[in-house]
Design a protein around this motif. Sequence first.
Motif, PDB file in Angstrom:
ATOM      1  N   GLU A  23       0.851  -1.188   0.000  1.00 27.01           N
ATOM      2  CA  GLU A  23       0.000   0.000   0.000  1.00 27.01           C
ATOM      3  C   GLU A  23       0.890   1.243   0.000  1.00 27.01           C
ATOM      4  OE1 GLU A  23      -3.527   2.086   2.726  1.00 27.01           O
ATOM      5  OE2 GLU A  23      -2.682   0.134   3.289  1.00 27.01           O
ATOM      6  N   ARG A  26      -3.763   7.265  -3.327  1.00 22.80           N
ATOM      7  CA  ARG A  26      -3.519   6.219  -2.336  1.00 22.80           C
ATOM      8  C   ARG A  26      -3.950   4.882  -2.927  1.00 22.80           C
ATOM      9  NH1 ARG A  26       0.049   5.630   1.645  1.00 22.80           N
ATOM     10  NH2 ARG A  26      -0.631   4.055   3.175  1.00 22.80           N
ATOM     11  N   GLU A  32      -3.957   0.463  -2.934  1.00 20.70           N
ATOM     12  CA  GLU A  32      -3.929  -0.736  -2.112  1.00 20.70           C
ATOM     13  C   GLU A  32      -2.731  -1.616  -2.466  1.00 20.70           C
ATOM     14  OE1 GLU A  32      -7.541  -2.953  -2.257  1.00 20.70           O
ATOM     15  OE2 GLU A  32      -8.812  -1.253  -1.677  1.00 20.70           O
ATOM     16  N   ASP A  33      -2.427  -2.527  -1.552  1.00 18.65           N
ATOM     17  CA  ASP A  33      -1.359  -3.485  -1.794  1.00 18.65           C
ATOM     18  C   ASP A  33      -1.899  -4.671  -2.580  1.00 18.65           C
ATOM     19  OD1 ASP A  33      -2.975  -4.485   0.173  1.00 18.65           O
ATOM     20  OD2 ASP A  33      -1.358  -5.180   1.459  1.00 18.65           O
ATOM     21  N   SER A  93      -8.350  -2.420  -7.518  1.00 15.95           N
ATOM     22  CA  SER A  93      -8.983  -2.557  -6.201  1.00 15.95           C
ATOM     23  C   SER A  93     -10.487  -2.346  -6.339  1.00 15.95           C
ATOM     24  CB  SER A  93      -8.378  -1.551  -5.220  1.00 15.95           C
ATOM     25  OG  SER A  93      -8.508  -0.238  -5.728  1.00 15.95           O
ATOM     26  N   ARG A 110      -3.874  -1.054  -8.115  1.00 13.21           N
ATOM     27  CA  ARG A 110      -3.033  -1.224  -6.940  1.00 13.21           C
ATOM     28  C   ARG A 110      -1.639  -0.669  -7.220  1.00 13.21           C
ATOM     29  NH1 ARG A 110      -5.877  -5.170  -3.918  1.00 13.21           N
ATOM     30  NH2 ARG A 110      -7.506  -6.130  -5.211  1.00 13.21           N
ATOM     31  N   THR A 111      -0.823  -0.620  -6.196  1.00 16.90           N
ATOM     32  CA  THR A 111       0.544  -0.137  -6.369  1.00 16.90           C
ATOM     33  C   THR A 111       1.270  -0.947  -7.436  1.00 16.90           C
ATOM     34  OG1 THR A 111       0.627   0.554  -4.057  1.00 16.90           O
ATOM     35  CG2 THR A 111       2.729   0.301  -5.196  1.00 16.90           C
TER      36      THR A 111
END
Length: 552
Positions: free
Chosen positions: A505, A513, A515-516, A527, A533-534
Amino acid sequence: MNLRDIARWDVGALQAVQRSLSERLATIGFVQDRLADIGRLPTWQDDAADAARRRFRIAADDLTGEAAAIAVVERLARELVDAVTHLKAELDCLRDTAAAHGMVLSDSGDVAGQPVDGSAVALREEVRAAARALILQTEDLVADAAAALTRAADGELDPGAAGPAGPELSAPAPPPDGSPPDNRAYWEALPPSQRREVIDRHPEWVGNRDGIPSAVRHEANVSRFDDERSRWEAERDRLRDRLGHNMFGGAFTDDDAALWYTEQKLRDLDDLERLVRDHPDGRLMLLDLQSGERTMAAFALGDPDTADHISVTTPGIDTTMASLRGMTDEAQALKAETERQLDLAGHTGDTVSTIAWLGYQPPTTIGPGNYDVPFLDQNLGRGWLLDSWQSDRATAGAPKLASFYEGLDVASQKPDPHITALGHSYGSYTQGLALQDPGPGQPVDDAVFYGSPGFHANDESDLGLARGHGFVMRAHDDPISMVDGFGRLGPDPVQTDLEQLSVREATTPDGVRREDANGHSEYPRSSGDGTMRTSGYNMAVIVAGLPDLAVR
């Protein structure tokens, strides 16, 4: 024949012959009409008139035969004008290209001189392949023309052939086992009429040939849906009949397994037709239901021939045609995120194409016998422990993937498209082997390996990549880590010298921002709120050619 023969071909003389023959046909037509008019005179009814009519019919028949022969030669001359004009234009362009890069093209098609821009091997091969294709096309034209003239001279014609007919110059088949430069050169040597003929009559010649324009491959492959369905429906019915007449069923034969795979291919066709229908701007760049037990395909979003940035994703275990829709959804999200990052970086004019490539047969835990993976792996559920036996699937697939990469580069209308290889799980192993077999030059610029068990490489030099252009991602709880330490597929990817990118994350440089990624499959997935996601963001900035924005 050689290149000098093409240059010396007199298009004006061919045009003059064509015009003269056309005028001759018009004259014959006029005479035939007048003979018919005379024969229909209502007051001319005696024996002399009947004898004259018979002579008129004989003369008209002779003229019909002559017209048929002239029509063939006139049509041949007209087609030769188009074909030779195209060949001469292609030759002029090829010589200009060679001269612009410090090379000299001989009449035999050999290339002398050293390219001035350092792209020696690949460029020389492309120029040589193009010259060879022009010579072969010329020889084919001459052979077709000679055959047509012989038929006309020998009178081997239907008397009705003076009307509309098919082309006298048939399109030649592509070179067997041609390289991507060979395939591109073959296509470019064809005049427009013969290109149309190939797509309409022989779509299997070009649909799966790397180096052919993606739009051509798509049209050719989609046109094969009905024929493939008919083929596999007939095979299904044949196998059902055999099993129905066998008192032991499939106990002592492979017919039951063959029927399962046949019915699966029909379901695959359903999936592919829906995919094409739902993505009308997509490109079906591969359709292969013949060379293996399972269907193989590749689907592109965006036009890879004009894109500045191209990504190719190679999947792993248990990926089938049923998975291709999900891969395409992920490719669509990746394309959108890549374009967004390019816009934020000020590269608003750059274009992107993302491709889901399933041009090989990865191991699978489904199907008759479930023998595609070792027994231990079946018990683990998804086949994580990859042994040397299973590496055969990657070994067989890697040359196809390497050719696909090269084909994208060869078919591109950009001088040097930015190509990124994305490999997941067992697909990353296949990708690694493909990058180690780049042919005359490495067309891939960047590579990302995620959820990878290994790929027989420790740094970029092992993969034909420049330093700082190879990347690895792995989630902390990815069960692929169970492979670590076996060493059968090379060093553990997270212990190599390739750059490690984060999957945790994070707030990325664009202020989002993210999520992982957890487990083995979340890397490319968005997500719940649709944000990548990252891990997906990292792939997007690599595909965009913006590695400095990646999260380490």
